[in-house]
Design a protein around this motif. Structure first.
Motif, PDB file in Angstrom:
ATOM      1  N   GLN A   1      -1.001   0.543   0.505  1.00 17.00           N
ATOM      2  CA  GLN A   1      -0.642   1.207   1.757  1.00 17.00           C
ATOM      3  C   GLN A   1      -0.238   2.653   1.481  1.00 17.00           C
TER       4      GLN A   1
ATOM      5  N   GLN B   1      -4.244   0.876   5.057  1.00 14.98           N
ATOM      6  CA  GLN B   1      -4.005  -0.378   4.345  1.00 14.98           C
ATOM      7  C   GLN B   1      -5.354  -0.780   3.758  1.00 14.98           C
TER       8      GLN B   1
ATOM      9  N   LYS C   1      -5.638   2.326   9.519  1.00 14.15           N
ATOM     10  CA  LYS C   1      -5.099   1.369  10.487  1.00 14.15           C
ATOM     11  C   LYS C   1      -4.601   2.094  11.727  1.00 14.15           C
ATOM     12  N   TYR C   2      -3.897   3.207  11.506  1.00 20.06           N
ATOM     13  CA  TYR C   2      -3.410   4.051  12.599  1.00 20.06           C
ATOM     14  C   TYR C   2      -3.721   5.504  12.272  1.00 20.06           C
TER      15      TYR C   2
END
Length: 202
Positions: free
Chosen positions: A16, A66, A50-51
């Motif tokens: 991450q 991630q 992911k974002y």
């Protein structure tokens, strides 16, 4: 030099990272096309993160990755830096529980999704205005509560711990009936949160 000492790296936990991409204006050019540069960096990230957020009022994007293969992040960084005057910073993250003995919640994790267009991003870390003992108490109780409420689907909150530091980044969506101030205060972290910014999804 042979670094193989007989143990294998556990790759079951995804890697991450928080990637921060900020547009530089080295020549102090008033005609710099910020919006175009933001779009180009966003396109390079595409759907790999992911974002992906634009920081309100700043020439800056942040993205949460991630991944199981670090080459994904390396490639995105390389592509962005080839395109123009960007400063790229990568911060390694980990699950909150990886540094805690007890999470306080042993149930299944929900699929945590920040559904709102606008999100508050803030940091929880030591503030020199309080004692270390008070910080440890607030961290132990309130950060854990915030994490568990997100995992149980009681709030739209994602919490990412900075690797090897007692510091977390939190991202949260408020209810339509809340103000942003009331929403942040609901986490009862007033003494240890800082650097609150509003971001919008890209």
């Amino acid at each position: 030099m042979n670094l193989n000492i007989g143990s294998k790296v556990d790759m079951s936990e995804p890697l991450q990272f928080l990637l921060s991409i900020e547009i530089r204006n080295d020549n102090h050019d008033n005609g710099i096309d910020v919006e175009s540069l933001i779009k180009r960096a966003s396109s390079a990230i595409a759907e790999k993160a992911k974002y992906k957020f634009r920081v309100f009022g700043e020439a800056k994007i942040i993205a949460i990755f991630q991944v199981n293969d670090d080459s994904v992040v390396n490639m995105v960084t390389s592509d962005i830096m080839k395109m123009g005057p960007y400063t790229v910073t990568c911060t390694p993250l980990c699950e909150y529980d990886s540094g805690e003995k007890h999470s306080g919640y042993n149930g299944p994790k929900t699929q945590r999704i920040l559904s709102g267009e606008h999100v508050v991003w803030f940091e929880v870390a030591y503030n020199h205005g309080i004692s270390h003992e008070d910080f440890d108490r607030l961290w132990s109780m309130n950060v854990r509560t915030m994490v568990n409420e997100g995992r149980q689907g009681l709030s739209q909150t994602e919490v990412f711990k900075i690797l090897a530091e007692k510091r977390v980044y939190a991202f949260s969506c408020k209810l339509p009936t809340e103000t942003w101030e009331a929403h942040i205060q609901s986490f009862k972290l007033d003494k240890i949160y800082k650097n609150a910014k509003l971001v919008t999804k890209l």
